[in-house]
Enzyme design. Structure first.
Site, PDB file in Angstrom:
ATOM      1  NE  ARG A 115      -7.881 -12.576  -1.043  1.00 31.65           N
ATOM      2  CZ  ARG A 115      -7.265 -11.723  -0.242  1.00 31.65           C
ATOM      3  NH1 ARG A 115      -6.035 -11.285  -0.250  1.00 31.65           N
ATOM      4  NH2 ARG A 115      -7.930 -11.192   0.745  1.00 31.65           N
TER       5      ARG A 115
ATOM      6  CB  CYS B  68      -0.461 -10.063   3.296  1.00 34.79           C
ATOM      7  SG  CYS B  68      -0.089  -8.943   2.055  1.00 34.79           S
TER       8      CYS B  68
ATOM      9  CG  ASN C  90      -6.863 -15.107   6.531  1.00 40.86           C
ATOM     10  OD1 ASN C  90      -7.473 -14.229   6.541  1.00 40.86           O
ATOM     11  ND2 ASN C  90      -5.926 -15.693   5.566  1.00 40.86           N
TER      12      ASN C  90
END
Length: 310
Positions: free
Chosen positions: A19, A244, A253
């Site tokens: 994701r 994002c 991340n």
């Protein structure tokens, strides 16, 4: 300070590669390939995985086949998997495909919530009770994911009290987890310690999680700080993929290889680490990205003998 073995044994590292990791790559991985990644991660012992998102495919193209991926996985596999949602309707769609664990996400910052979800934070909080009820009726789990919990790309620093007020709001009660997100990767350990400690003490019966980015190189330090202050889950991605679409300048991340190497969870073995590095290399090659993992890089270039070299 490294967490004690007792703390580590109760800490979950969740992989969010499919994701958060993929959403900026611009490429839709085939459903079969995503399912294989899920199964390889589960086989390695990774306890939980975020597998996709109900975000609009025109806005986040790599998430376009998330429903197909949910349908490809078994109920047993889905019990360890999470799906990103932002509305009760998202939950309904994902649940019809077979999902049972839902990451209900909104931002502490109104500006980021409008950019990311198309409404202010109050509207997202107002819809949460319906989302909680839906998930409880399914027998699933729901977590409240508070993005921009530390800083916003549009409004700057976020007052910690803003986050504490959200988690104390009666409409947010009943969630299984509270996820605090350093969306920009700009937080430092002191800030993480303050917020995680406060939320953990205010909600001792709710699992607190930390979702970090490594933009300023604080990813592993912040994750370890969060664990020591009460977080029982930390998010990470293979090779540090991620970012994002509505957080300009935010890097990927925190790499799962780096966090796993740092805290040595019970499922990690030398062979497991090597397989994790290999899986990351394969995914990064598929999406034409480079690894941000220092542990993976060191495991390949070490000039001295080590059980952790690959």
């Amino acid at each position: 300070m490294t967490p004690t073995s007792a703390i580590i044994s109760t800490t979950t590292i969740r992989d969010v590669s499919l994701r958060d990791g993929l959403q900026l790559t611009g490429k839709v991985l085939p459903t079969e390939k995503k399912a294989l990644i899920v199964r390889r991660l589960l086989a390695l012992g990774v306890p939980e995985i975020e597998i996709g998102s109900m975000a609009r495919p025109d806005l986040v193209p790599p998430m376009a086949n998330s429903l197909e991926l949910i349908g490809e996985l078994t109920p047993e596999e889905l019990r360890r998997c999470w799906v990103w949602v932002a509305t009760p309707r998202h939950i309904d769609k994902a649940a019809q495909a077979g999902a049972r664990n839902f990451q209900y996400c909104f931002s502490a910052s109104d500006a980021h919530n409008r950019a990311n979800i198309g409404r202010d934070t109050e509207a997202s909080v107002a819809a949460l009770p319906s989302a909680i009820q839906m998930v409880q009726e399914l027998g699933g789990r729901i977590e409240m994911c508070v993005a921009t919990a530390f800083s916003c790309p549009y409004d700057g620093d976020v007052d910690p009290q803003r986050v504490l007020d959200i988690t104390a709001d009666a409409r947010t009660q009943g969630v299984d987890d509270i996820v605090l997100c350093d969306t920009l990767g700009r937080a430092v350990p002191g800030e993480v310690a303050h917020l995680v400690t406060a939320v953990h003490h205010a909600h001792p019966d709710v699992r607190v999680a930390f979702h970090g980015h490594d933009t300023w190189g604080m990813g592993v330090a912040n994750a370890i700080t969060a664990i020591n202050c009460g977080a029982r889950m930390v998010d990470a991605t293979l090779g540090g993929l991620g970012g994002c679409p509505f957080a300009p300048g935010a890097a990927g991340n925190t790499p799962i290889e780096d966090i796993a190497y740092a805290i040595r969870p019970p499922w990690l073995r030398h062979s497991t680490f090597a397989d994790l590095v290999t899986l990351a290399d394969e995914l990064l090659a598929d999406v034409a990205e480079t690894s941000g993992s220092k542990a993976a890089r060191s495991s390949k270039s070490s000039t001295t003998s080590s059980d952790w070299t690959t």
